[in-house]
Design a protein around this motif. Sequence first.
Motif, PDB file in Angstrom:
ATOM      1  N   SER A  84      -3.647  -9.865   9.046  1.00 27.78           N
ATOM      2  CA  SER A  84      -2.406  -8.984   8.209  1.00 27.78           C
ATOM      3  C   SER A  84      -2.190  -8.890   6.889  1.00 27.78           C
ATOM      4  CB  SER A  84      -1.120  -8.649   8.825  1.00 27.78           C
ATOM      5  OG  SER A  84      -0.606  -7.891   7.795  1.00 27.78           O
ATOM      6  N   MET A  85      -2.248  -8.567   5.571  1.00 30.37           N
ATOM      7  CA  MET A  85      -1.351  -8.688   4.297  1.00 30.37           C
ATOM      8  C   MET A  85       0.194  -8.344   4.151  1.00 30.37           C
ATOM      9  SD  MET A  85      -4.717  -5.577   2.153  1.00 30.37           S
ATOM     10  CE  MET A  85      -4.005  -5.865   0.950  1.00 30.37           C
ATOM     11  N   CYS A  86       0.412  -6.975   5.111  1.00 33.19           N
ATOM     12  CA  CYS A  86       1.508  -6.520   5.460  1.00 33.19           C
ATOM     13  C   CYS A  86       3.174  -8.427   6.011  1.00 33.19           C
ATOM     14  CB  CYS A  86       1.623  -6.021   6.327  1.00 33.19           C
ATOM     15  SG  CYS A  86       0.868  -3.940   5.520  1.00 33.19           S
ATOM     16  N   ALA A  87       2.290  -8.899   6.417  1.00 35.16           N
ATOM     17  CA  ALA A  87       2.518  -9.979   7.112  1.00 35.16           C
ATOM     18  C   ALA A  87       3.325 -11.061   6.223  1.00 35.16           C
ATOM     19  CB  ALA A  87       1.958 -10.465   8.311  1.00 35.16           C
ATOM     20  N   SER A  88       2.172 -11.209   5.055  1.00 35.54           N
ATOM     21  CA  SER A  88       2.820 -12.291   4.205  1.00 35.54           C
ATOM     22  C   SER A  88       3.599 -11.878   3.398  1.00 35.54           C
ATOM     23  CB  SER A  88       1.720 -12.378   3.287  1.00 35.54           C
ATOM     24  OG  SER A  88       0.641 -11.767   2.357  1.00 35.54           O
ATOM     25  N   VAL A  89       4.492 -10.325   3.270  1.00 36.31           N
ATOM     26  CA  VAL A  89       5.060  -9.378   2.103  1.00 36.31           C
ATOM     27  C   VAL A  89       6.353  -9.135   2.812  1.00 36.31           C
ATOM     28  CG1 VAL A  89       3.702  -9.470   0.578  1.00 36.31           C
ATOM     29  CG2 VAL A  89       3.710  -7.614   1.638  1.00 36.31           C
ATOM     30  N   PHE A  90       6.325  -8.036   4.315  1.00 39.00           N
ATOM     31  CA  PHE A  90       7.270  -7.972   4.330  1.00 39.00           C
ATOM     32  C   PHE A  90       8.495  -7.917   5.024  1.00 39.00           C
ATOM     33  CE2 PHE A  90       6.553 -10.108   8.388  1.00 39.00           C
ATOM     34  CZ  PHE A  90       8.035  -9.706   9.387  1.00 39.00           C
ATOM     35  N   LEU A  91       8.563  -9.595   4.815  1.00 34.64           N
ATOM     36  CA  LEU A  91      10.189  -9.576   4.551  1.00 34.64           C
ATOM     37  C   LEU A  91      10.568 -10.471   3.393  1.00 34.64           C
ATOM     38  CD1 LEU A  91       9.383 -12.456   7.833  1.00 34.64           C
ATOM     39  CD2 LEU A  91      10.719 -10.329   8.154  1.00 34.64           C
ATOM     40  N   THR A  92       9.911 -10.028   2.305  1.00 27.18           N
ATOM     41  CA  THR A  92      10.579 -10.289   1.230  1.00 27.18           C
ATOM     42  C   THR A  92      11.477  -8.761   0.455  1.00 27.18           C
ATOM     43  OG1 THR A  92       8.572  -9.165   0.261  1.00 27.18           O
ATOM     44  CG2 THR A  92       8.681 -10.983  -0.028  1.00 27.18           C
ATOM     45  N   PRO A  93      12.500  -8.847  -0.175  1.00 28.11           N
ATOM     46  CA  PRO A  93      13.492  -7.797  -0.328  1.00 28.11           C
ATOM     47  C   PRO A  93      11.997  -6.291  -1.387  1.00 28.11           C
ATOM     48  CG  PRO A  93      14.566  -9.359  -1.740  1.00 28.11           C
ATOM     49  CD  PRO A  93      13.068  -9.733  -0.785  1.00 28.11           C
ATOM     50  N   GLY A  94      13.166  -5.037  -0.496  1.00 24.35           N
ATOM     51  CA  GLY A  94      11.742  -4.636  -2.215  1.00 24.35           C
ATOM     52  C   GLY A  94      10.568  -3.500  -1.787  1.00 24.35           C
ATOM     53  N   THR A  95       9.693  -2.665  -2.207  1.00 26.01           N
ATOM     54  CA  THR A  95       8.232  -2.630  -1.988  1.00 26.01           C
ATOM     55  C   THR A  95       7.587  -3.407  -2.997  1.00 26.01           C
ATOM     56  OG1 THR A  95       8.904  -0.509  -2.255  1.00 26.01           O
ATOM     57  CG2 THR A  95       7.042  -0.395  -2.168  1.00 26.01           C
ATOM     58  N   THR A  96       6.629  -3.834  -2.113  1.00 22.70           N
ATOM     59  CA  THR A  96       5.394  -4.463  -2.213  1.00 22.70           C
ATOM     60  C   THR A  96       4.454  -3.118  -3.290  1.00 22.70           C
ATOM     61  OG1 THR A  96       5.764  -6.495  -0.934  1.00 22.70           O
ATOM     62  CG2 THR A  96       3.539  -6.429  -1.905  1.00 22.70           C
ATOM     63  N   LEU A  97       4.317  -3.877  -4.737  1.00 27.15           N
ATOM     64  CA  LEU A  97       3.339  -2.319  -4.716  1.00 27.15           C
ATOM     65  C   LEU A  97       1.606  -3.689  -5.472  1.00 27.15           C
ATOM     66  CD1 LEU A  97       2.659   0.424  -5.710  1.00 27.15           C
ATOM     67  CD2 LEU A  97       3.998   0.249  -7.495  1.00 27.15           C
ATOM     68  N   VAL A  98       0.889  -3.416  -5.272  1.00 31.16           N
ATOM     69  CA  VAL A  98      -0.256  -3.875  -6.571  1.00 31.16           C
ATOM     70  C   VAL A  98      -1.218  -2.727  -6.649  1.00 31.16           C
ATOM     71  CG1 VAL A  98      -2.069  -5.635  -5.917  1.00 31.16           C
ATOM     72  CG2 VAL A  98       0.579  -5.965  -4.356  1.00 31.16           C
ATOM     73  N   PRO A  99      -1.650  -3.321  -7.657  1.00 33.20           N
ATOM     74  CA  PRO A  99      -2.125  -1.833  -8.798  1.00 33.20           C
ATOM     75  C   PRO A  99      -4.055  -3.009  -8.006  1.00 33.20           C
ATOM     76  CG  PRO A  99      -0.809  -2.588  -9.969  1.00 33.20           C
ATOM     77  CD  PRO A  99      -0.914  -3.044  -8.549  1.00 33.20           C
ATOM     78  N   ALA A 118     -12.321  -4.694   5.706  1.00 32.33           N
ATOM     79  CA  ALA A 118     -12.265  -3.566   4.861  1.00 32.33           C
ATOM     80  C   ALA A 118     -11.911  -4.061   2.981  1.00 32.33           C
ATOM     81  CB  ALA A 118     -10.510  -3.282   5.178  1.00 32.33           C
ATOM     82  N   ASP A 119     -11.759  -3.721   2.712  1.00 31.04           N
ATOM     83  CA  ASP A 119     -12.326  -3.375   1.074  1.00 31.04           C
ATOM     84  C   ASP A 119     -10.655  -3.359   0.263  1.00 31.04           C
ATOM     85  OD1 ASP A 119     -14.940  -4.908   0.378  1.00 31.04           O
ATOM     86  OD2 ASP A 119     -15.299  -2.912   1.909  1.00 31.04           O
ATOM     87  N   VAL A 120     -10.127  -3.691   0.676  1.00 29.29           N
ATOM     88  CA  VAL A 120      -8.910  -2.989  -0.131  1.00 29.29           C
ATOM     89  C   VAL A 120      -8.505  -3.374  -1.090  1.00 29.29           C
ATOM     90  CG1 VAL A 120      -6.066  -3.174   0.466  1.00 29.29           C
ATOM     91  CG2 VAL A 120      -7.367  -2.862   2.466  1.00 29.29           C
ATOM     92  N   ARG A 121      -8.228  -2.065  -2.577  1.00 28.53           N
ATOM     93  CA  ARG A 121      -7.699  -2.763  -4.025  1.00 28.53           C
ATOM     94  C   ARG A 121      -6.577  -1.968  -3.602  1.00 28.53           C
ATOM     95  NH1 ARG A 121     -10.913  -5.577  -2.684  1.00 28.53           N
ATOM     96  NH2 ARG A 121     -13.313  -5.226  -3.325  1.00 28.53           N
ATOM     97  N   PHE A 122      -5.996  -0.918  -4.596  1.00 28.59           N
ATOM     98  CA  PHE A 122      -5.231  -0.530  -4.652  1.00 28.59           C
ATOM     99  C   PHE A 122      -4.248  -0.654  -2.996  1.00 28.59           C
ATOM    100  CE2 PHE A 122      -1.221   3.057  -3.103  1.00 28.59           C
ATOM    101  CZ  PHE A 122      -0.247   2.308  -4.187  1.00 28.59           C
ATOM    102  N   TYR A 123      -3.193  -1.455  -3.012  1.00 31.91           N
ATOM    103  CA  TYR A 123      -2.111  -1.703  -1.700  1.00 31.91           C
ATOM    104  C   TYR A 123      -0.957  -1.379  -2.555  1.00 31.91           C
ATOM    105  CZ  TYR A 123       0.268  -4.947   1.407  1.00 31.91           C
ATOM    106  OH  TYR A 123       1.323  -5.194   2.947  1.00 31.91           O
ATOM    107  N   ASP A 144      -9.670   1.056  -1.624  1.00 31.18           N
ATOM    108  CA  ASP A 144     -10.691   1.626  -1.182  1.00 31.18           C
ATOM    109  C   ASP A 144     -10.197   1.369  -2.933  1.00 31.18           C
ATOM    110  OD1 ASP A 144     -11.102   3.673  -2.031  1.00 31.18           O
ATOM    111  OD2 ASP A 144     -13.097   3.235  -0.083  1.00 31.18           O
ATOM    112  N   ARG A 145      -9.815   2.100  -3.808  1.00 30.69           N
ATOM    113  CA  ARG A 145     -10.066   2.289  -5.467  1.00 30.69           C
ATOM    114  C   ARG A 145      -8.779   1.800  -5.851  1.00 30.69           C
ATOM    115  NH1 ARG A 145     -13.065   7.425  -6.834  1.00 30.69           N
ATOM    116  NH2 ARG A 145     -14.836   7.582  -5.541  1.00 30.69           N
ATOM    117  N   ALA A 146      -9.079   0.716  -6.945  1.00 31.58           N
ATOM    118  CA  ALA A 146      -7.518   0.550  -7.678  1.00 31.58           C
ATOM    119  C   ALA A 146      -6.967   1.175  -8.084  1.00 31.58           C
ATOM    120  CB  ALA A 146      -7.947  -0.422  -9.191  1.00 31.58           C
ATOM    121  N   GLY A 147      -6.012   1.728  -8.561  1.00 29.31           N
ATOM    122  CA  GLY A 147      -5.268   2.473  -9.052  1.00 29.31           C
ATOM    123  C   GLY A 147      -2.989   2.339  -9.285  1.00 29.31           C
ATOM    124  N   MET A 148      -2.207   3.377  -9.100  1.00 30.35           N
ATOM    125  CA  MET A 148      -1.863   3.046  -9.606  1.00 30.35           C
ATOM    126  C   MET A 148      -0.496   4.640  -9.435  1.00 30.35           C
ATOM    127  SD  MET A 148       1.300   0.814  -9.443  1.00 30.35           S
ATOM    128  CE  MET A 148       0.959  -1.263  -9.689  1.00 30.35           C
TER     129      MET A 148
END
Length: 414
Positions: A84-99, A118-123, A144-148
Motif C-alpha cells: 500500500s502507498m497510503c500505509a506509509s503516509v496515512f499516520l502523518t499529519p496533513g495531506t500527502t501531495l505528490v506530483p 499499476a502505474d501511479v504518477r500523480f498521487y 497515471d499521469r503526473a500533475g498537480m
Amino acid sequence: MQMLTDQEADRDHGLQQYGLLPEVDGTLPTLLDQQAQSALNNLVRVAASLCGVPYSVVNIITSDRQLQVAASGIEPGICSREDSMCASVFLTPGTTLVPDASQDPRFAANPFVTGEIADVRFYASVPLRASTGLTLGTLCVFSDRAGMPGPEQMELVEVLAQQVVELFELQHRTLQLDRAMAELQRSNAMLSEFAGRVSHDLRTPLTTILGYVELAEDDPGIPQDHPVVEYLGLIGTGGRRMLGTLDDVLNYSRADGELAPETVSLLAVTAEAAQDLGVDLGLGSGILCEDAAVFADRAQLRTLLQNLLSNSLNYRSPERPLEVAVTAATCPQGVTVHVADNGKGITPADRQRAVEPLVRLKRPGDGPGTGLGLATCQRIAQAHGSELAISATPGGGTTVSVLFPGARELSVLG
C-alpha cells in the motif's frame, strides 16, 4: 517491535468498533449498509472529478492489509499493507501531495508505481481521522499521469474526506447503540429470569406457611378471643399480600417469553381472568365483554386482562358504580382489544410513568399494588409486536388498548 504490535492491535480493535475490520478470508466484505455505501461511492466520484483525475478510492488500513471500501475508476480490492502507498503516509499529519510518484523516494519502488500492480504518477492522500483520534485510512486520488491540482481543489477534497469520516462516525454510533441495546436486552433477560426463579422458589414455602396459618385459624382448640387469633390474621394478611407480589413479579418475568399464539375467544379468556379475581362477568359485577376472535398467546392474554380488570376494580371511582367494557375492533393489522372503565382515570402526564415497572401513582384512596400490573401488560403487548396505549374514557376513567396482530402479521414480526 512489541510496541508496534501493541499499537497495531489497538488500531485493529478500534477499526472493529467502527465495523471496519474485515474477515481474514481474502474476500472483499460488505462493511457498510446500502445507503452508506451509496453515499461513499458518490463521494469518491466527486473527489476524482474535482481533481480531474480518473481514480479515487477510500482505503481502510488494518495491521496487515489495505481494504478499498469505495472506488471510482477501478474495482475495489484488497492488497497487503506492505504494497500500500497510503500505509506509509496515512499516520502523518496533513495531506500527502505528490506530483509524480516515480520521482518520490517514498514511492518510486512501490508496485503501484513501478507497473507491477499499476502505474501511479500523480498521487494525493488525505487521512481519515475520527473524533476518537483513530486514523481509519485515507481518501486517495491518483492518476497515471503526473500533475498537480490547484489548492482550491485539494481543499474541497479534504472537505470530502471529512464527509467520509462522518459517515464512518455515524456507523460507529449506530454500532455502539446496537451493542448497548443487545447488552440491555441480555441484562433484562437475566434479571427477568432471576426474578422469575426467585419468585417461584419463594412461592412454595410461602404457600405452605399460609396453609398452616389457615389450619391454625380453624383450630377449635384456640379461643376466638385469644391474642394468637389476631396474630394469625396479621400473618395471613401479610402473607397473602406477599404472595400476590410474588405472583405479579412472576407474571412480569414471563411476560415477554416465547409465545404460543392461537385463535382464542376474547369472551372466554376475559371470563377466566375475571374468575381469577373472584368476580363474574355481567351486570352484577359491572364488567361486560363482547366476544371476538383474537390471535394471541392465551396465557399472556389472560394475564393482561386480569391485570387490567384488577386495576379497574382497585381504582374505581367512589362517586359511581363500577362499569368496565371489554371490546374489540378489527382492523387490517389484526384486532385491537380495549378495556375501558369509569374509574379515577390516569392523567396524560402520568400515563408514561404508569407503565414503568414498580411505579405507583399513590393517589388518595388507591388500593394496594406492586406497580407491575401495567408494566406487565406493556411487555405482553411488546411480545406480540405491539404497544400498550392509554387514553381517557369518555365521561371519566381509563381506556387501555392493545393491538393483537393477525396470524400472518405476527409470523412476520417473529
